[in-house]
Structure formats: structure tokens, C-alpha cells
Enzyme design. Structure first.
Site, mmCIF file in Angstrom:
data_model
loop_
_atom_site.group_PDB
_atom_site.id
_atom_site.type_symbol
_atom_site.label_atom_id
_atom_site.label_comp_id
_atom_site.label_asym_id
_atom_site.label_seq_id
_atom_site.Cartn_x
_atom_site.Cartn_y
_atom_site.Cartn_z
ATOM 1 N N TYR A 98 -11.968 -2.941 -3.741
ATOM 2 C CA TYR A 98 -12.563 -3.143 -2.447
ATOM 3 C C TYR A 98 -14.054 -3.223 -2.598
ATOM 4 C CZ TYR A 98 -8.186 -2.707 0.139
ATOM 5 O OH TYR A 98 -6.855 -2.955 0.503
ATOM 6 N N HIS A 128 -1.814 -5.609 1.461
ATOM 7 C CA HIS A 128 -2.800 -6.243 0.967
ATOM 8 C C HIS A 128 -2.603 -7.753 0.651
ATOM 9 C CE1 HIS A 128 -6.614 -7.617 -0.807
ATOM 10 N NE2 HIS A 128 -5.821 -7.713 -1.723
ATOM 11 N N ASN A 143 -2.022 -0.215 7.217
ATOM 12 C CA ASN A 143 -1.206 -1.491 7.572
ATOM 13 C C ASN A 143 -0.520 -2.085 6.509
ATOM 14 O OD1 ASN A 143 -3.544 -2.009 5.931
ATOM 15 N ND2 ASN A 143 -4.530 -3.552 7.431
ATOM 16 N N LYS A 158 0.728 -1.279 0.010
ATOM 17 C CA LYS A 158 0.089 -0.094 0.080
ATOM 18 C C LYS A 158 0.793 1.335 0.196
ATOM 19 C CE LYS A 158 -4.051 -2.408 2.186
ATOM 20 N NZ LYS A 158 -4.823 -2.425 3.495
ATOM 21 N N GLU A 218 -8.714 -10.592 -8.114
ATOM 22 C CA GLU A 218 -7.807 -9.608 -8.044
ATOM 23 C C GLU A 218 -6.650 -9.611 -8.991
ATOM 24 O OE1 GLU A 218 -6.873 -10.013 -3.745
ATOM 25 O OE2 GLU A 218 -9.007 -9.133 -3.388
HETATM 26 N N1 UDP Z 1 -9.704 -1.297 7.313
HETATM 27 C C1 UDP Z 1 -9.571 -0.062 8.148
HETATM 28 N N2 UDP Z 1 -10.601 -0.245 9.132
HETATM 29 C C2 UDP Z 1 -11.376 -1.394 9.636
HETATM 30 C C3 UDP Z 1 -11.220 -2.602 8.786
HETATM 31 C C4 UDP Z 1 -10.269 -2.593 7.699
HETATM 32 O O1 UDP Z 1 -9.357 0.736 7.805
HETATM 33 O O2 UDP Z 1 -12.042 -1.527 10.588
HETATM 34 C C5 UDP Z 1 -8.977 -1.391 6.190
HETATM 35 C C6 UDP Z 1 -7.313 -1.972 6.451
HETATM 36 O O3 UDP Z 1 -6.568 -1.168 5.585
HETATM 37 C C7 UDP Z 1 -7.849 -3.391 5.917
HETATM 38 C C8 UDP Z 1 -8.837 -2.886 4.631
HETATM 39 O O4 UDP Z 1 -9.282 -1.924 5.148
HETATM 40 O O5 UDP Z 1 -6.448 -3.809 5.329
HETATM 41 C C9 UDP Z 1 -9.317 -4.347 4.030
HETATM 42 O O6 UDP Z 1 -10.115 -4.798 5.212
HETATM 43 P P1 UDP Z 1 -10.280 -6.309 5.237
HETATM 44 O O7 UDP Z 1 -11.309 -6.361 6.292
HETATM 45 O O8 UDP Z 1 -10.490 -7.045 3.843
HETATM 46 O O9 UDP Z 1 -8.804 -6.651 5.592
HETATM 47 P P2 UDP Z 1 -7.521 -7.336 5.111
HETATM 48 O O10 UDP Z 1 -7.937 -8.326 4.307
HETATM 49 O O11 UDP Z 1 -6.507 -6.337 4.400
HETATM 50 O O12 UDP Z 1 -6.541 -8.009 6.153
HETATM 51 MG MG MG Z 2 -9.514 -8.333 2.548
#
Ligand code: UDP
Ligand code: MG
Length: 148
Positions: A49, A115, A112, A9, A126
Site C-alpha cells: 500500500y 483488494h 471491505n 483480506k 503487485e
Molecule cells: N480505505 C480506508 N479508508 C478510506 C479509504 C480506503 O480504510 O477512506 C482502505 C480500504 O480498505 C481500501 C484500501 O484502503 O480498500 C485501499 O484504498 P484504495 O483507495 O486503493 O481503494 P481500493 O482500490 O481497495 O478500492
Molecule cells: Mg486501490
């Protein structure tokens, strides 16, 4: 062989973590099949997303992803989707174990660093979205030293 989509990211790029992250996947034994640095627009980020469009953090997430260049990659190997998620760590860095990418390099959930696809099916979607041109077709000569 299974493939996954991994994206560093904008915060990971800005913080100079590209080499470190690629190194972790390489040293594990996975094969790099696609790699590019690009900045995506809002419509593209919303598509990536789309499953999260109803979430309260969706707009902030899209703003984050379009805020600078990202590194899009395809990695290949046995169980690479599940193992890739383990290498990345839990979504919230506060809960990511030390030794994972998020556990080692991130603090806030909205910054974080990386991805990774969450399932083989979403990985296929994807990869098709991010690499419509296709990915490289090569196999490592180290294969017999990594797989029994
Ligand atoms: N995210 C966020 N707040 C939340 C949950 C997710 O900002 O409460 C963001 C975070 O950057 C995350 C992304 O949205 O990586 C996608 O969410 P997902 O649940 O798919 O998590 P991932 O698959 O990336 O672990
Ligand atoms: Mg995810």
C-alpha cells in the site's frame, strides 16, 4: 493475456467468503493462475500500500491487512483488471452496488473484504511483489467456449 492481483483480506477469510469469492471469478470465465493463503508482516503490507502512505487511514489499513491470513490470487482474462474491479465494487461498501462482492458482503470501508489491482501497471507490480516465485502457466480447455 491480461492478469490482475486479487487479495481476500483477513475479514473475508475469517468470515468464510473465500469459496464464494473464488466462485464469482471462476464462473465469470477468468482463469486462476496463482493462489496462496499467507499472513504478511507490517513491512510487506506497507510496501503493498506504499502509494497510500500519506493517507490518514494508512496505519489502520496496514493493521487490518496484517491482522490475519489473506488469500492472494492472480486471475487472468480479457480486461480482467477493469472487470475485476467491477466484480469487487466501489471502495466504500455503502456505495458498492448490490451484486458486487463489497455490495453484497461488506458495510464499512475499513472492512471491505477484498483488494483488486486498479490498473494493468499496478497489477504487474503487485503480482511481482506477492508472487516472486511466479505463477502457473496453463490454459483452460474451455477457452473457445468463453472467447469468440
Ligand atoms: N480505505 C480506508 N479508508 C478510506 C479509504 C480506503 O480504510 O477512506 C482502505 C480500504 O480498505 C481500501 C484500501 O484502503 O480498500 C485501499 O484504498 P484504495 O483507495 O486503493 O481503494 P481500493 O482500490 O481497495 O478500492
Ligand atoms: Mg486501490
Amino acid at each position: 493475456m491480461e492478469q490482475t492481483f486479487i487479495m481476500i483480506k483477513p475479514d473475508g477469510v475469517q468470515r468464510g467468503l473465500v469459496g464464494e469469492i473464488i466462485g464469482r471469478f471462476e464462473k465469470k470465465g477468468f482463469s486462476l493462475k496463482g493462489l496462496k493463503l499467507l499472513t504478511v508482516d507490517q513491512a510487506f503490507a506497507e510496501k503493498h500500500y506504499a502509494d497510500l502512505s500519506a493517507k490518514p487511514f494508512f496505519n489502520g489499513l496496514v493493521e487490518y491487512i496484517i491482522s490475519g491470513p489473506v488469500v492472494a490470487m492472480v486471475w487472468e482474462g480479457k480486461n480482467v483488471v477493469t472487470t475485476g474491479r467491477k466484480i469487487i465494487g466501489a471502495t466504500n461498501p455503502a456505495e458498492s452496488a448490490p451484486g458486487t462482492i463489497r455490495g453484497d458482503f461488506a458495510i464499512d470501508i475499513g472492512r471491505n473484504v477484498i483488494h483488486g489491482s486498479d490498473a494493468v501497471e499496478s497489477a504487474k507490480k503487485e503480482i511481482a511483489l506477492w508472487f516472486p516465485e511466479g505463477v502457473a502457466n496453463w490454459s483452460s480447455s474451455l477457452h473457445p467456449w468463453i472467447y469468440e
